[in-house]
Scaffold this motif. Sequence first.
Motif, PDB file in Angstrom:
ATOM      1  N   SER A  27      36.721  47.224  37.793  1.00  0.00           N
ATOM      2  CA  SER A  27      36.140  45.883  37.798  1.00  0.00           C
ATOM      3  C   SER A  27      37.217  44.831  37.550  1.00  0.00           C
ATOM      4  O   SER A  27      37.247  43.788  38.215  1.00  0.00           O
ATOM      5  N   GLN A  28      38.125  45.094  36.604  1.00  0.00           N
ATOM      6  CA  GLN A  28      39.213  44.157  36.330  1.00  0.00           C
ATOM      7  C   GLN A  28      40.143  44.023  37.533  1.00  0.00           C
ATOM      8  O   GLN A  28      40.560  42.910  37.885  1.00  0.00           O
ATOM      9  N   LEU A  29      40.461  45.170  38.142  1.00  0.00           N
ATOM     10  CA  LEU A  29      41.306  45.122  39.343  1.00  0.00           C
ATOM     11  C   LEU A  29      40.625  44.350  40.468  1.00  0.00           C
ATOM     12  O   LEU A  29      41.263  43.558  41.172  1.00  0.00           O
ATOM     13  N   THR A  30      39.325  44.595  40.633  1.00  0.00           N
ATOM     14  CA  THR A  30      38.556  43.888  41.669  1.00  0.00           C
ATOM     15  C   THR A  30      38.565  42.391  41.394  1.00  0.00           C
ATOM     16  O   THR A  30      38.803  41.583  42.306  1.00  0.00           O
ATOM     17  N   ASP A  31      38.315  42.013  40.119  1.00  0.00           N
ATOM     18  CA  ASP A  31      38.340  40.592  39.754  1.00  0.00           C
ATOM     19  C   ASP A  31      39.716  39.984  40.017  1.00  0.00           C
ATOM     20  O   ASP A  31      39.828  38.865  40.528  1.00  0.00           O
ATOM     21  N   LYS A  32      40.761  40.753  39.671  1.00  0.00           N
ATOM     22  CA  LYS A  32      42.124  40.270  39.886  1.00  0.00           C
ATOM     23  C   LYS A  32      42.397  40.090  41.382  1.00  0.00           C
ATOM     24  O   LYS A  32      42.968  39.072  41.808  1.00  0.00           O
ATOM     25  N   LEU A  33      41.969  41.058  42.198  1.00  0.00           N
ATOM     26  CA  LEU A  33      42.162  40.960  43.647  1.00  0.00           C
ATOM     27  C   LEU A  33      41.378  39.790  44.239  1.00  0.00           C
ATOM     28  O   LEU A  33      41.880  39.077  45.121  1.00  0.00           O
ATOM     29  N   ILE A  34      40.162  39.600  43.755  1.00  0.00           N
ATOM     30  CA  ILE A  34      39.347  38.472  44.231  1.00  0.00           C
ATOM     31  C   ILE A  34      40.034  37.155  43.870  1.00  0.00           C
ATOM     32  O   ILE A  34      40.136  36.237  44.699  1.00  0.00           O
ATOM     33  N   TYR A  35      40.536  37.050  42.637  1.00  0.00           N
ATOM     34  CA  TYR A  35      41.238  35.846  42.191  1.00  0.00           C
ATOM     35  C   TYR A  35      42.497  35.614  43.036  1.00  0.00           C
ATOM     36  O   TYR A  35      42.738  34.499  43.518  1.00  0.00           O
ATOM     37  N   GLU A  36      43.281  36.670  43.238  1.00  0.00           N
ATOM     38  CA  GLU A  36      44.501  36.546  44.036  1.00  0.00           C
ATOM     39  C   GLU A  36      44.180  36.201  45.481  1.00  0.00           C
ATOM     40  O   GLU A  36      44.915  35.429  46.124  1.00  0.00           O
ATOM     41  N   ASN A  37      43.087  36.765  45.991  1.00  0.00           N
ATOM     42  CA  ASN A  37      42.648  36.450  47.354  1.00  0.00           C
ATOM     43  C   ASN A  37      42.302  34.960  47.457  1.00  0.00           C
ATOM     44  O   ASN A  37      42.700  34.287  48.413  1.00  0.00           O
ATOM     45  N   LYS A  38      41.582  34.452  46.486  1.00  0.00           N
ATOM     46  CA  LYS A  38      41.227  33.029  46.488  1.00  0.00           C
ATOM     47  C   LYS A  38      42.486  32.178  46.379  1.00  0.00           C
ATOM     48  O   LYS A  38      42.618  31.171  47.091  1.00  0.00           O
ATOM     49  N   GLN A  39      43.408  32.577  45.488  1.00  0.00           N
ATOM     50  CA  GLN A  39      44.675  31.848  45.347  1.00  0.00           C
ATOM     51  C   GLN A  39      45.439  31.858  46.670  1.00  0.00           C
ATOM     52  O   GLN A  39      45.999  30.848  47.082  1.00  0.00           O
ATOM     53  N   SER A  40      45.448  33.010  47.344  1.00  0.00           N
ATOM     54  CA  SER A  40      46.138  33.123  48.633  1.00  0.00           C
ATOM     55  C   SER A  40      45.479  32.224  49.675  1.00  0.00           C
ATOM     56  O   SER A  40      46.166  31.542  50.446  1.00  0.00           O
ATOM     57  N   LYS A  41      44.150  32.220  49.701  1.00  0.00           N
ATOM     58  CA  LYS A  41      43.429  31.356  50.647  1.00  0.00           C
ATOM     59  C   LYS A  41      43.739  29.891  50.359  1.00  0.00           C
ATOM     60  O   LYS A  41      43.958  29.106  51.294  1.00  0.00           O
ATOM     61  N   ASP A  42      43.759  29.519  49.082  1.00  0.00           N
ATOM     62  CA  ASP A  42      44.089  28.141  48.717  1.00  0.00           C
ATOM     63  C   ASP A  42      45.515  27.797  49.149  1.00  0.00           C
ATOM     64  O   ASP A  42      45.772  26.703  49.664  1.00  0.00           O
ATOM     65  N   SER A  43      46.437  28.742  48.922  1.00  0.00           N
ATOM     66  CA  SER A  43      47.831  28.519  49.328  1.00  0.00           C
ATOM     67  C   SER A  43      47.939  28.376  50.838  1.00  0.00           C
ATOM     68  O   SER A  43      48.652  27.499  51.341  1.00  0.00           O
ATOM     69  N   ILE A  44      47.218  29.223  51.555  1.00  0.00           N
ATOM     70  CA  ILE A  44      47.229  29.155  53.023  1.00  0.00           C
ATOM     71  C   ILE A  44      46.652  27.826  53.491  1.00  0.00           C
ATOM     72  O   ILE A  44      47.195  27.179  54.395  1.00  0.00           O
ATOM     73  N   GLN A  45      45.576  27.405  52.846  1.00  0.00           N
ATOM     74  CA  GLN A  45      44.955  26.134  53.203  1.00  0.00           C
ATOM     75  C   GLN A  45      45.931  24.975  52.948  1.00  0.00           C
ATOM     76  O   GLN A  45      46.074  24.079  53.777  1.00  0.00           O
ATOM     77  N   LEU A  46      46.615  25.024  51.806  1.00  0.00           N
ATOM     78  CA  LEU A  46      47.598  23.990  51.487  1.00  0.00           C
ATOM     79  C   LEU A  46      48.741  24.012  52.503  1.00  0.00           C
ATOM     80  O   LEU A  46      49.171  22.960  52.995  1.00  0.00           O
ATOM     81  N   LEU A  47      49.222  25.216  52.838  1.00  0.00           N
ATOM     82  CA  LEU A  47      50.305  25.334  53.822  1.00  0.00           C
ATOM     83  C   LEU A  47      49.858  24.829  55.193  1.00  0.00           C
ATOM     84  O   LEU A  47      50.634  24.169  55.896  1.00  0.00           O
ATOM     85  N   ASN A  48      48.619  25.133  55.576  1.00  0.00           N
ATOM     86  CA  ASN A  48      48.098  24.636  56.853  1.00  0.00           C
ATOM     87  C   ASN A  48      48.036  23.112  56.850  1.00  0.00           C
ATOM     88  O   ASN A  48      48.362  22.468  57.852  1.00  0.00           O
ATOM     89  N   SER A  49      47.632  22.550  55.723  1.00  0.00           N
ATOM     90  CA  SER A  49      47.585  21.091  55.612  1.00  0.00           C
ATOM     91  C   SER A  49      48.988  20.503  55.722  1.00  0.00           C
ATOM     92  O   SER A  49      49.204  19.511  56.427  1.00  0.00           O
TER      93      SER A  49
END
Length: 126
Positions: A27-49
């Motif tokens: 569960s902790q690993l899943t939460d960490k992966l979900i958080y990192e995935n969201k961070q990655s999506k945010d970073s990608i969105q920022l880079l796209n902008s």
Amino acid sequence: MRKLSVEQEYIAEIVKAENIQAFTIFSQLTDKLIYENKQSKDSIQLLNSQLKDLHKIIRQKDEEIKKLKLKQRNQEFIEKNKEIKKESVKIVANKVRQSEEKAQLKKTIEDLIREIDVCVELLNED
């Protein structure tokens, strides 16, 4: 229902505790992966902008370059035109000077002819 022995209950509790521990880690690993995935999506969105902004800046710079090149060509045309006008003025001035020289020569020749005529008249009087 069949009753479990003490050892079976003990083993069941150990398995249950291990399952809880494994589930917690998972569960902790899943939460960490979900958080990192969201961070990655945010970073990608920022880079796209930022990429869109860079594309916009590049288009603006390309337009500026086109305008500057056009301005440079116009300036070169103006400079060439000025040179042509200077050469034209020189040619006209030269023609005028030649005309003035011709007029001066013509006047000199006419003066000489008058003097010759006077001399001829003087000779004819005798």
